[in-house]
Enzyme design. Structure first.
Site, short mmCIF file in Angstrom:
data_model
loop_
_atom_site.label_atom_id
_atom_site.label_comp_id
_atom_site.label_asym_id
_atom_site.label_seq_id
_atom_site.Cartn_x
_atom_site.Cartn_y
_atom_site.Cartn_z
N TYR A 1 1.01 -1.24 0.03
CA TYR A 1 0.15 0.06 -0.01
C TYR A 1 0.75 1.18 -0.17
O TYR A 1 0.66 2.27 -0.71
CB TYR A 1 -0.92 0.01 1.28
CG TYR A 1 -1.82 0.92 1.40
CD1 TYR A 1 -2.78 1.12 0.53
CD2 TYR A 1 -1.72 1.93 2.53
CE1 TYR A 1 -3.84 2.19 0.68
CE2 TYR A 1 -2.81 3.00 2.56
CZ TYR A 1 -3.87 3.20 1.66
OH TYR A 1 -4.93 3.96 1.96
N SER B 1 -13.94 4.82 7.44
CA SER B 1 -14.39 4.27 6.45
C SER B 1 -14.29 2.67 6.65
O SER B 1 -13.56 2.25 7.46
CB SER B 1 -13.90 4.47 4.97
OG SER B 1 -12.61 3.86 4.71
P1 NAI Z 1 -13.88 2.62 0.98
O1 NAI Z 1 -13.42 1.26 1.13
O2 NAI Z 1 -15.04 3.01 1.89
O3 NAI Z 1 -13.81 3.05 -0.29
C1 NAI Z 1 -13.20 2.63 -1.43
C2 NAI Z 1 -14.30 2.17 -2.66
O4 NAI Z 1 -13.38 2.04 -3.61
C3 NAI Z 1 -14.99 1.10 -2.42
O5 NAI Z 1 -16.35 1.32 -2.35
C4 NAI Z 1 -14.54 -0.07 -3.17
O6 NAI Z 1 -15.76 -0.64 -3.64
C5 NAI Z 1 -13.95 0.87 -4.32
N1 NAI Z 1 -13.10 -0.14 -5.04
C6 NAI Z 1 -12.04 -0.80 -4.77
N2 NAI Z 1 -11.57 -1.18 -5.58
C7 NAI Z 1 -11.90 -1.01 -6.88
C8 NAI Z 1 -11.80 -1.18 -8.30
N3 NAI Z 1 -10.82 -2.16 -8.56
N4 NAI Z 1 -12.32 -0.44 -9.00
C9 NAI Z 1 -13.20 0.33 -8.90
N5 NAI Z 1 -13.85 0.56 -7.22
C10 NAI Z 1 -12.78 -0.05 -6.57
O7 NAI Z 1 -12.28 3.33 1.45
P2 NAI Z 1 -12.07 5.06 1.79
O8 NAI Z 1 -11.44 5.28 3.15
O9 NAI Z 1 -13.18 5.74 1.44
O10 NAI Z 1 -10.92 5.07 0.96
C11 NAI Z 1 -10.76 6.02 -0.37
C12 NAI Z 1 -9.35 6.12 -0.75
O11 NAI Z 1 -8.77 7.08 0.22
C13 NAI Z 1 -8.65 4.80 -0.87
O12 NAI Z 1 -7.53 5.11 -1.90
C14 NAI Z 1 -7.70 4.84 0.10
O13 NAI Z 1 -6.81 4.22 0.02
C15 NAI Z 1 -7.44 6.26 0.55
N6 NAI Z 1 -7.19 6.46 1.85
C16 NAI Z 1 -8.15 6.48 3.08
C17 NAI Z 1 -7.88 6.71 4.49
C18 NAI Z 1 -8.73 6.60 5.36
O14 NAI Z 1 -8.57 7.06 6.53
N7 NAI Z 1 -9.96 6.39 5.04
C19 NAI Z 1 -6.28 6.96 4.58
C20 NAI Z 1 -5.45 7.29 3.75
C21 NAI Z 1 -5.96 6.97 2.33
#
Ligand code: NAI
Length: 910
Positions: free
Chosen positions: A654, A688
């Site tokens: 990651y 999340s």
């Molecule tokens: P989340 O899991 O709620 O949302 C991510 C979404 O991406 C999910 O709905 C999932 O179905 C979708 N997804 C996964 N693989 C996919 C693919 N191959 N094609 C299309 N859609 C796909 O997670 P969150 O927290 O909202 O994360 C959003 C972004 O923020 C991510 O890139 C995560 O790495 C990043 N992030 C989040 C942090 C946090 O504290 N929540 C911290 C640092 C980064």
């Protein structure tokens, strides 16, 4: 039924904070601190009783037929003309018929109620049908005076008649006597005021109750028949005491508005009455008293018609439309209490030809232009020929009123060279929505507020003053419509198309909703797989978010493709093109997690994470970038993570992917720059599915994804000029992250440096003191070729010899020890201390339930903030500098509730 048929109010937008008066003049008159709460309304430099009366009257006439008026009364003690009827100017500005009575009522604070009774009785007598009574005052005081604190500027208007009555008139009682609590001679600018207790005890305290009891006896009613009691009295305590003496419960007494605007002179009884009417329910009975050389008491019952009254600014709207000001010098200048050099240009002759004023009266005071009978084109000023080039008709103009016509700024300039009391002078052209344009001054705004397209409204203001002859010229100026500046400054995405990957949940969902709310059309992409990316995808997350957007009235389409494949990326962009024809914004947000320590990190887990995060961004951005390049506009967001920037155990895959995105951004920013494509990176932290088992539950509670959204919205906006930057965002805290390059050290350039030389100089190589950010690889190469000069030796830390040597923490500890719990009963206050100087910092004291806690740092909501240098604080704590002396000498600056600062000497021993 006879009574009030409408109301209107005007309180100038400027509100001078009373604490700024104390800050500036407290050294001279410390006693004024006792009434320093809140703010007083303050006329702009081009406002006076007439301009305010016109504004209140226009507010009162909203939804009313002004042609039905057959009298206009103006009540004020600060009328600009002693002999030229001021009400006549108001009538001309309102463009009322000439066939009516106009009259000025003046020379007492109670005149507005006198005019009101006269108007009501003249309707009762059947001689007139509808009368407008408008009242305004702009009273002058010398500086550093209680009355400067108590007074405010403002105007209020009531119309009375026998149709659609909103408050029925049930009777009145008047007292007239030559009681002089203050007076102003004909040739004096300022009031002469007798002792306060005389005004309080014999004036308000005796005359108001006498008038109220007289009314009760006359109408055979008692305080039980009164729901709201209105009378001005700027002594807050006495205001309450009189009500108590009259047997009125505190809920009946209408607030005297000291905190929000101050006492608006002859207008104030109306102002408070209107504030009561705005809250009133049908059936409510209101007793209104005006005080001044006697008193008038009037009794009203609110009717059902109050519910049908058209929306207007009124008192509540005027109070809401405010610009706080703490520039006391500005106040002094506006009130002519400060003489400034105005330059030679200000000496231009200002004499008014009253002949021209009469001939052009309707145009100048009524803002009446013409409208072509043949083609319907409005124009200002009215002329013989129609301005429409395809019409050009002669003598085809009918009168056309521009005063209420909606308009927008077409051009504008801020002129520092033109003479102005409040530079820069802002002027330009306004375009009326229904046709016609004119050059005007802009007022009641700052230069930064004015933009082409800003909605403005016309307002009568003072244009030129002729002090030599005592003449004031009025003309119309453009003022931003309340709320229009904020509306224009709103970040909007109308016409923009945004792709958000992984928008079916978490952060992506909030981005999609907010962008849609602000006008963008959205492709909601989400594969709908498991948290680790495994399993069969599901269409439901994306579809759900699309339904949410549609429910909000937005436009969106779902997409279920996998960002991890090249085809998936292309299909996502194609969805945008098919549905909306373009792409303006891409937010690469989709993400999965497969955490394992490094030795257990099998290739498939390594690859799956890189495929979604890093390759996913490549797959979607590349086809979108092509479209953006062609159109010359784009905003791209990468999503990195603290794990990538700083490292996190068990997340090698990651972390690598997430920092890889930063590398992608660093180069894409260069390739996109000349096409106006901004590429930035967000490092979010939010609750999340990805963080639900990583972060503690109580922290997750505070980490709504919506706290990240505003930052991402700004980075996606037209206004954002940043590119190639990384921002941390979470829980409402935002900051920038950058890769920095230290100054380093130049070792050998001819001979090869040895390993030992590196070892010997490692500290200098390693230091980040004086580090810089480099824009690209070329800048880094240049940096390498032109190393900086050797750094200066670091200055000795403060405190060794340059510091004050004062241990402020120890002073606070000592202060805590002197807390007098017995003096703190019922006290609930937070003091924030900001101590300057080498030993300084922030501390706060919370005093509640007879206990005191002193803590280092900043409190969220301090009641009172005290700022002073460490040495002065030490002197004060040591008893060598009394607090009042520190304050008056400017060594102690107090903000917030200044009154509360007086508690300090009671609660602690210095
Ligand atoms: P989340 O899991 O709620 O949302 C991510 C979404 O991406 C999910 O709905 C999932 O179905 C979708 N997804 C996964 N693989 C996919 C693919 N191959 N094609 C299309 N859609 C796909 O997670 P969150 O927290 O909202 O994360 C959003 C972004 O923020 C991510 O890139 C995560 O790495 C990043 N992030 C989040 C942090 C946090 O504290 N929540 C911290 C640092 C980064």
């Amino acid at each position: 039924m006879i009574g009030i048929t409408s109301f209107g109010a005007y309180i100038p937008r400027l509100r001078l904070s009373r604490s700024s008066i104390v800050q500036n003049m407290g050294w001279f008159a410390p006693a004024i601190m006792a009434v320093s709460q809140g703010e007083r309304s303050m006329c702009n430099w081009d406002e006076d009783a007439i301009t305010m009366a016109v504004a209140a009257a226009r507010d009162c006439l909203v939804g009313q037929d002004k042609a039905a008026l057959d009298a206009l009364y103006l009540a004020s003690t600060t009328l600009p003309f002693a002999d030229r009827q001021n009400a006549g100017i108001v009538s001309a500005a309102l463009n009322l018929s000439d066939e009516m009575i106009t009259a000025d009522y003046t020379a007492s604070q109670k005149v507005a109620t006198t005019a009101l009774i006269t108007a009501l009785e003249s309707i009762q007598g059947g001689n007139r049908k509808k009368i407008l009574v408008t009242a305004a005052d702009k009273r002058e005081t010398k500086t550093a005076y209680f009355y400067e604190m108590w007074f405010g500027d403002g105007a209020a208007a009531l119309s009375v008649g026998d149709e659609n009555v909103i408050a029925e008139y049930l009777g009145s009682y008047s007292l007239s006597c030559d009681f002089v609590d203050h007076y102003r001679g004909s040739f004096n600018k300022y009031d002469y005021v007798w002792e306060e207790r005389w005004t309080r005890d014999v004036g308000y305290g005796e005359i108001i109750p006498k008038a109220v009891n007289g009314l009760f006896a006359k109408l055979g009613i008692s305080m039980d028949d009164v729901d709201k009691l209105v009378y001005p009295c700027f002594f807050k305590g006495d205001h309450r005491k009189i009500a108590k003496r009259l047997g009125a419960t505190p809920e009946k007494l209408v607030d005297n508005m000291h905190e929000v605007c101050g006492e608006t002179g002859a207008a104030h009884a109306f102002m408070m009455f209107i504030a009561a009417l705005e809250q009133a329910e049908p059936g409510e009975r209101i007793l209104l008293v005006g005080f001044g050389q006697g008193a008038n008491a009037l009794y009203f019952r609110v009717t059902d018609h109050i519910r049908g009254l058209a929306a207007r600014n009124g008192v509540a709207g005027s109070l809401a439309n405010k610009k706080p000001i703490d520039n006391y010098q500005k106040w002094l200048k506006f009130r002519d209490l400060l003489k400034t050099e105005m330059g030679i240009r200000a000496e231009a002759p200002t004499q008014t030809a009253t002949t021209v004023l009469w001939r052009k009266n309707q145009m100048i005071l009524g803002l009446v232009g013409g409208k072509c009978r043949e083609c319907g084109t409005p124009q200002f000023p009215r002329m013989d020929y129609c301005v429409n080039p395809s019409c050009g008709a002669l003598d085809s103009q009918d009168d056309y009123e521009f005063a209420d016509a909606p308009a927008r700024v077409k051009t504008f300039t801020g002129d520092m060279l033109a003479i102005s009391v409040d530079p820069p002078a802002i002027y330009g052209m306004v375009q009326f929505d229904e046709g016609g344009r004119m050059m005007v001054d802009f007022t009641d705004c700052e230069l930064d507020d004015v933009k082409v397209g800003l909605r403005v409204q016309m307002a009568l203001k003072r244009k030129v003053e002729d002090p030599e002859r005592g003449f004031v010229n009025y003309f119309w100026k453009a003022v931003p419509v309340p709320g229009a500046v904020e509306e224009m400054n709103k970040v909007r995405f109308d016409g923009r198309v945004a792709i958000i990957t992984g928008a079916g949940a978490g952060l992506g969902r909030t981005y999609a909703l907010e962008l849609a709310k602000r006008g963008a059309r959205i492709v909601v992409n989400d594969l709908g797989g498991a948290r680790d990316g495994s399993g069969q995808g599901s269409s439901s997350p994306a579809e759900k978010v699309v339904a949410e957007i549609e429910a909000l009235g937005g436009e969106a389409v779902p997409n279920f493709d996998n960002v991890a494949t090249v085809e998936g990326g292309q299909a996502i962009v194609k969805t945008a093109m098919d549905a909306f024809g373009t792409v303006d914004i891409v937010i690469n947000n989709a993400g999965i997690l497969r955490d394992k320590s490094f030795t257990k990190m099998e290739p498939e887990n390594w690859k799956a994470v890189l495929d979604v995060h890093l390759n996913g961004a490549y797959n979607v951005t590349r086809p979108a970038f092509k479209i953006m390049k062609e159109k010359g506009y784009g905003r791209i967001i990468m999503t990195t993570s603290a794990a990538g920037i700083y490292g996190n155990f068990g997340q090698t895959n990651y972390s690598a992917a997430k920092l890889g995105l930063v590398g992608l951004m660093n180069t894409l920013k260069l390739e996109g720059k000349k096409y106006n494509i901004g590429v930035n990176t967000i490092a979010p932290i939010a609750a999340s599915r990805l963080t639900e088992d990583i972060l503690p539950p109580d922290l997750l509670e505070k980490m709504k994804p919506e706290f990240v959204t505003p930052m991402v919205m700004y980075l996606c906006s037209d206004a954002c000029r940043s590119t190639g930057e990384i921002f941390n965002a979470g829980m409402g805290y935002y900051n920038r992250v950058a890769v920095m390059t230290g100054p380093g050290i130049q070792l050998e350039t001819e001979a090869l440096p040895t390993v030992e030389m590196v070892a010997d100089n490692f500290d200098a190589i390693n230091t980040l003191a004086g580090a810089r950010e480099l824009g690209d690889a070329n800048a880094a190469l240049m940096d390498l070729m032109t190393p900086p000069a050797a750094p200066e030796p670091e200055a000795a830390p403060a405190g060794d010899d340059g510091g004050s040597g004062i241990d402020v923490q120890a002073l606070f500890d000592a202060m805590a020890a002197t807390f007098k719990a017995d003096a703190a009963a019922g006290v609930d206050v937070v003091f924030q201390f900001h101590i300057g100087g080498p030993g300084g910092g922030d501390w706060y004291a919370v005093i509640k339930d007879s206990a005191c806690s002193l803590t280092a740092g900043q409190h969220e909501k301090p009641v009172c903030t005290l700022k002073m240098a460490d040495k002065d604080f030490a002197a004060m704590m040591g008893g060598k500098l009394p607090a009042m002396q520190a304050f008056t000498a400017g060594k102690l600056v107090i903000e917030g509730d200044i009154m509360k600062s007086q508690l300090l000497e009671k609660l602690f021993t210095f």
